[in-house]
Scaffold this motif. Sequence first.
Motif, mmCIF file in Angstrom:
data_model
loop_
_atom_site.group_PDB
_atom_site.id
_atom_site.type_symbol
_atom_site.label_atom_id
_atom_site.label_comp_id
_atom_site.label_asym_id
_atom_site.label_seq_id
_atom_site.Cartn_x
_atom_site.Cartn_y
_atom_site.Cartn_z
ATOM 1 N N THR A 4 21.151 50.688 -6.472
ATOM 2 C CA THR A 4 21.504 49.853 -5.343
ATOM 3 C C THR A 4 21.786 48.442 -5.808
ATOM 4 N N ASN A 5 22.383 47.644 -4.913
ATOM 5 C CA ASN A 5 22.699 46.261 -5.242
ATOM 6 C C ASN A 5 21.460 45.408 -5.462
ATOM 7 N N GLY A 70 12.458 51.619 9.188
ATOM 8 C CA GLY A 70 12.100 52.587 8.159
ATOM 9 C C GLY A 70 13.330 53.245 7.564
ATOM 10 N N LEU A 71 14.285 53.631 8.414
ATOM 11 C CA LEU A 71 15.519 54.230 7.933
ATOM 12 C C LEU A 71 16.315 53.245 7.088
ATOM 13 N N GLU A 72 16.405 52.009 7.539
ATOM 14 C CA GLU A 72 17.156 50.991 6.786
ATOM 15 C C GLU A 72 16.590 50.826 5.374
ATOM 16 N N PRO A 79 20.293 55.635 -1.523
ATOM 17 C CA PRO A 79 21.635 55.550 -0.924
ATOM 18 C C PRO A 79 22.218 56.938 -0.661
ATOM 19 N N GLY A 80 22.769 57.101 0.535
ATOM 20 C CA GLY A 80 23.326 58.388 0.930
ATOM 21 C C GLY A 80 22.381 59.252 1.727
ATOM 22 N N LEU A 81 21.143 58.790 1.919
ATOM 23 C CA LEU A 81 20.139 59.578 2.648
ATOM 24 C C LEU A 81 20.635 59.948 4.048
ATOM 25 N N THR A 82 21.131 58.969 4.792
ATOM 26 C CA THR A 82 21.558 59.237 6.165
ATOM 27 C C THR A 82 22.676 60.261 6.194
ATOM 28 N N ARG A 130 11.879 63.563 -2.806
ATOM 29 C CA ARG A 130 11.460 64.068 -4.120
ATOM 30 C C ARG A 130 12.641 64.674 -4.882
ATOM 31 N N SER A 131 13.542 65.333 -4.152
ATOM 32 C CA SER A 131 14.698 65.919 -4.837
ATOM 33 C C SER A 131 15.587 64.843 -5.436
ATOM 34 N N LYS A 132 15.715 63.699 -4.785
ATOM 35 C CA LYS A 132 16.525 62.609 -5.324
ATOM 36 C C LYS A 132 15.847 61.939 -6.516
#
Length: 465
Positions: A4-5, A70-72, A79-82, A130-132
Amino acid sequence: MTETNETKIGPRYGRAVIIGASIAGSATAAAIAPYFDKITIIDRDRLPEEPGRRTGAPHSYQFHSLTAAGLENLEALFPGLTKDLTERGAPHVDPSQVLRYRSKRGWFPRQQSGMRQLRATRQLLEWYLRSKLRELENVEVVQKTTATGLIIENGHAVGVLTEGESSGEIRGDFVVDASGRPSLTPHWLEAAGYPRPKETVVDAHWGYTTMYLKVPEDWDPGYSSMLIAPRIDGDGPAATRGGCVVKHEDNLVVMTAQGCAGDYPPRDIEGFKDFLGSFESSEFLDIVEKFEVVGPIQSWTNTAGRLRDYVNLPTRPENLVVLGDAAAALNPVYGQGMSSAAIGARKLGTALRSYQDDGATTLDGLAENFQKDLDSIIQLCWNFSTNADYSIPGVEIDGVVQEGTKSEAAEYTDRVLALATEEPEVSLKFQETGNLVRGGEWLSDPELRQRIQEDWDRLGALGKG
């Protein structure tokens, strides 16, 4: 998982050891991975290869909410979770628009907002994180291994003692306790000659029972979630009983019956139905009667809020931080636990980046400063849940039953809640606070206070059953 940035690769600090591979531990690993040569996560479970239940997270079957904040924060760490979880069917919604919410003072108006929630089940979300992490070369997960003690040398935490498949010692340069409610860090500190953190426990004797149901793909009752809270004031079942229904991935809806003041929902199907049909709305019972039940019915009563004060420890070992439920186990009824853990993890990453940018060769002082920074989100969540619980008859604080008389602050907040049923702007501010995108300072606005005082009696009677 891409960088991430907000991360920058530079000099690293050796090995970090994280106790716990749940939401808090996984988010922490993602947040601090750029700053360590190696991250070792220890978990006592054999972690499932697919979304599913596990012994070490018995509460994961119950209803969970990931707030907008929490989502943010999780999206920034993963990144890409949503996008990924939306493609797996998790609804991505405006909570203020799709939620039918009846507070203890009445129904909130539904409206558009700038907030977004991701309605994934806890089991799917935890598995995804965990997979990420498997994509990060410097992160390893040690399973079926329990942390049994801290290794402290020369005033620094340098690892943990372990039992299980990896028995012995796992040494490192930084230790994070993300082990949740069962955290043993207070005992470990005391055993090493340090003071225990002061603990505050608030127990309003909440309990809830959950089942999952399969609904048709085109199921649309006009909302994607509905929550009816106990009225607290008054007599009868509606005073202590409530429930919620939320649509998740795979056309599943989670149905949860809630009770406070020791009025626990039963676990058997007939008792569960009787409970759902006993207060103010037939919609919950209609859904249970209409659709197929998937999986077992599970109850949960371990809901006491437990705050451990790691901020004001007079002495502490360096390089040991505590976050998530291990620092503040919030009453899960209010749905802020996962989110506060994600926010805390990201704060830790920010603190490490600051040290790295300053060229610090050691992490001395970081743990103490981080716990102070973490306390801002802890106090917001703690006050949000406990201020509501203080009004519930029979609430215990540190094991002592309170008299049950409302404070002036609680009476005031109740009237603001009543006003929120009439005014969308006030309703939205309440929901933004619950979603952790707004603090609670607005409640003290002088103009609002004057307005409440001028309408005190009417608002005090509004919505009481």
